[in-house]
Write a protein that holds these residues in place. Structure first.
Motif, PDB file in Angstrom:
ATOM      1  N   UNK A 178       0.840  -1.205   0.000  1.00  0.00           N
ATOM      2  CA  UNK A 178       0.000   0.000   0.000  1.00  0.00           C
ATOM      3  C   UNK A 178       0.875   1.254   0.000  1.00  0.00           C
ATOM      4  N   UNK A 179       1.951   1.207   0.768  1.00  0.00           N
ATOM      5  CA  UNK A 179       2.868   2.355   0.811  1.00  0.00           C
ATOM      6  C   UNK A 179       3.334   2.745  -0.592  1.00  0.00           C
ATOM      7  N   UNK A 180       3.541   1.728  -1.429  1.00  0.00           N
ATOM      8  CA  UNK A 180       4.024   1.981  -2.793  1.00  0.00           C
ATOM      9  C   UNK A 180       3.075   2.879  -3.594  1.00  0.00           C
ATOM     10  N   UNK A 181       1.746   2.752  -3.317  1.00  0.00           N
ATOM     11  CA  UNK A 181       0.794   3.532  -4.135  1.00  0.00           C
ATOM     12  C   UNK A 181       0.368   4.833  -3.441  1.00  0.00           C
TER      13      UNK A 181
ATOM     14  N   UNK B  70       4.099   8.914  -5.022  1.00  0.00           N
ATOM     15  CA  UNK B  70       5.124   9.843  -4.518  1.00  0.00           C
ATOM     16  C   UNK B  70       5.275   9.750  -3.013  1.00  0.00           C
ATOM     17  N   UNK B  71       4.255   9.168  -2.320  1.00  0.00           N
ATOM     18  CA  UNK B  71       4.238   8.992  -0.867  1.00  0.00           C
ATOM     19  C   UNK B  71       4.327  10.301  -0.083  1.00  0.00           C
ATOM     20  N   UNK B  72       3.170  10.778   0.288  1.00  0.00           N
ATOM     21  CA  UNK B  72       3.096  11.940   1.191  1.00  0.00           C
ATOM     22  C   UNK B  72       3.316  11.383   2.603  1.00  0.00           C
TER      23      UNK B  72
ATOM     24  N   UNK C  50      12.376  13.714  -1.866  1.00  0.00           N
ATOM     25  CA  UNK C  50      12.844  14.612  -2.940  1.00  0.00           C
ATOM     26  C   UNK C  50      12.744  13.893  -4.291  1.00  0.00           C
ATOM     27  N   UNK C  51      12.962  12.590  -4.270  1.00  0.00           N
ATOM     28  CA  UNK C  51      12.930  11.799  -5.503  1.00  0.00           C
ATOM     29  C   UNK C  51      11.524  11.655  -6.079  1.00  0.00           C
ATOM     30  N   UNK C  52      10.474  12.003  -5.283  1.00  0.00           N
ATOM     31  CA  UNK C  52       9.074  11.789  -5.678  1.00  0.00           C
ATOM     32  C   UNK C  52       8.769  10.313  -5.894  1.00  0.00           C
TER      33      UNK C  52
ATOM     34  N   UNK D  68      -1.248  12.791   7.223  1.00  0.00           N
ATOM     35  CA  UNK D  68      -1.606  12.488   8.613  1.00  0.00           C
ATOM     36  C   UNK D  68      -1.855  10.996   8.842  1.00  0.00           C
ATOM     37  N   UNK D  69      -2.364  10.304   7.825  1.00  0.00           N
ATOM     38  CA  UNK D  69      -2.660   8.876   8.036  1.00  0.00           C
ATOM     39  C   UNK D  69      -1.375   8.055   8.164  1.00  0.00           C
ATOM     40  N   UNK D  70      -0.387   8.390   7.367  1.00  0.00           N
ATOM     41  CA  UNK D  70       0.889   7.672   7.527  1.00  0.00           C
ATOM     42  C   UNK D  70       1.544   8.041   8.853  1.00  0.00           C
TER      43      UNK D  70
END
Ligand SMILES: Cc1cc2nc3c(=O)[nH]c(=O)nc-3n(C[C@H](O)[C@H](O)[C@H](O)COP(=O)(O)OP(=O)(O)OC[C@H]3O[C@@H](n4cnc5c(N)ncnc54)[C@H](O)[C@@H]3O)c2cc1C
Length: 410
Positions: free
Chosen positions: A40-43, A48-50, A106-108, A394-396
């Protein structure tokens, strides 16, 4: 004393819990049903993972968790967004802060966050095994291990459940944690979708499918309480069932008691222009193009695919020439540009939601440790708990803070 610990689920919270628990000298086994960690983290954040929100005040953090925010007081104070940022930068992932304090690598690339967490657990000696856990082993209100679909059983002094919610089930988060929690005597607050697209009554939405509106502002109006409950500015999207996109997802988490027709979405298609400025603009266009049909003039102001629907809603005949448009017609056009209304009928289903609202009742979990109050040696962290936040990272942060606290409490 070193303990034998099992963590179920290698998502954001499970990786955090496992790594910090092992760093304290415990022997940690991480059981994950997928062959890879952090699906899930991947998407997240459109790849880009906020990763968190750079807000510095505890109260502000809690205000962004509309459901059971106070429960997270200790978890947040022990591991704040600044700690998350320091943690990832120390793992070699430089971060940047964007609009609304949203923090991204930074890598997005979300893969950088996943790789960093994976490296962190490995370096701390966590053993990862691909297993689908099916139940807990509980005796005399104390957990002593888990059973898996493969037939394997694992014993442990402590078990941390980090199985996530029930949304986007293809990532592995299918709500199994709720089954484990019930087995241990916990109450599970009915899972509901949050940060989810909205279904609308107006049939023309499907005609506009794929149309993205940028730089619009929206308001959500509650017809029962006779008040506006949310406003935002940004981007939205029409779909075959209604609406989606960033501002719509954010708005959905402010709708708490969904009833068909109770909530309306009001779109200002021209938020940068006042009524008077729009009137001047229309008059100018009409003057310059006196024999042009209204439908063609509206093409100058709106996306092409929206124009036929828009003109129909004004009830002005599309062939009406600019020099035939009356003042009343002009007012009708401007009113619709400033207030394009849709009636919300429902949320989309849970599996399309970014977040699962609901989950394990917080009153049955010790907020200072994340340990179950009903079953000894059992801990919970992440989205499986009945907490959910607005968008913005906030969820992460909830997953990282509760994972950190659970892992450090053993
Ligand atoms: C499309 C999308 C975009 C998002 N973007 C963002 C964002 O940019 N920022 C943000 O803050 N939040 C975002 N979120 C929310 C965020 O991803 C979640 O809140 C967070 O991942 C929850 O972490 P978790 O560890 O609790 O659960 P998860 O990350 O869901 O991990 C749970 C893990 O447990 C495993 N598991 C489940 N059951 C079992 C079992 N029985 N046996 C073994 N393993 C099991 C699963 O396979 C999974 O790997 C997004 C969510 C989605 C769906």
């Amino acid at each position: 004393m070193s303990k034998k610990v099992i963590v179920i689920g290698a998502g954001a919270s499970g990786l955090m819990a496992a790594g910090f628990c092992a760093a304290k000298g415990n022997t940690v086994t991480l059981l994950e049903r997928n062959d890879k960690v952090g699906r899930k983290l991947m998407i997240t954040g459109k790849g880009r993972c906020n990763v968190t929100n750079a807000c510095t005040m505890l109260n502000e953090l809690i205000e962004n968790v509309p459901v059971n925010g106070r429960f997270l007081y200790t978890a947040f104070s022990r591991f704040m967004p600044s700690d998350t940022m320091e943690f990832f930068e120390s793992l070699g992932v430089p971060l940047k802060i964007e609009r609304g304090n949203r923090v991204f690598p930074v890598s997005d690339k979300s893969v950088d966050i996943v790789d960093a967490l994976n490296g962190f657990v490995k370096r701390n000696g966590v053993k990862r095994i691909q297993e689908h856990v099916t139940s807990l082993i509980i005796k005399d209100s104390s957990v002593s291990g888990v059973k898996c679909e493969s037939g394997n059983e694992y014993t442990a002094d402590d078990v941390i459940v980090a199985t996530g919610g029930k949304s986007y089930p293809l990532t592995g988060s299918t709500g199994d944690g709720y089954i484990f929690a019930r087995q241990a005597g916990h109450t599970v607050v009915k899972p509901k979708p949050s940060l989810v697209p909205l279904e609308c009554h107006e049939g023309f939405c499907s005609q506009l499918k794929g149309l993205s509106l940028k730089n619009i502002s929206i308001k959500i109006y509650d017809n029962e309480k006779f008040r506006e409950i949310y406003s935002d500015f940004g981007e939205m999207l029409f779909t075959h069932f209604g609406v989606s996109g960033p501002v719509v997802l954010s708005a959905s988490s402010h709708i708490r008691e969904m009833q068909s027709g109770r909530y309306e979405l009001h779109i200002d298609l021209k938020p940068a222009l006042t009524f008077e400025q729009l009137d001047k603009r229309l008059l100018r266009e009409f003057k310059e193009n006196p024999s042009k049909a209204i439908i063609n003039i509206m093409n100058l102001l709106l996306p092409k695919s929206l124009v036929p629907v828009f003109v129909k809603l004004t009830r002005i005949h599309p062939a009406t020439k600019a020099n035939q448009v009356t003042k009343d017609m002009r007012i009708e056009i401007i009113n619709l540009l400033k207030d394009f209304k849709l009636t919300i009928t429902d949320f989309r289903p849970l599996d399309e939601a970014v977040i699962t609202s609901g989950g394990i009742e917080v009153k049955e979990i010790n907020p200072k440790t994340m340990e179950s109050k009903l079953c000894r040696n059992l801990y919970f962290c992440g989205e499986v708990i009945d907490v959910d936040a607005y968008t913005g990272g906030f969820n992460l942060q909830i997953a990282f803070s509760t994972g950190y606290l659970a892992g450090n409490s053993i």
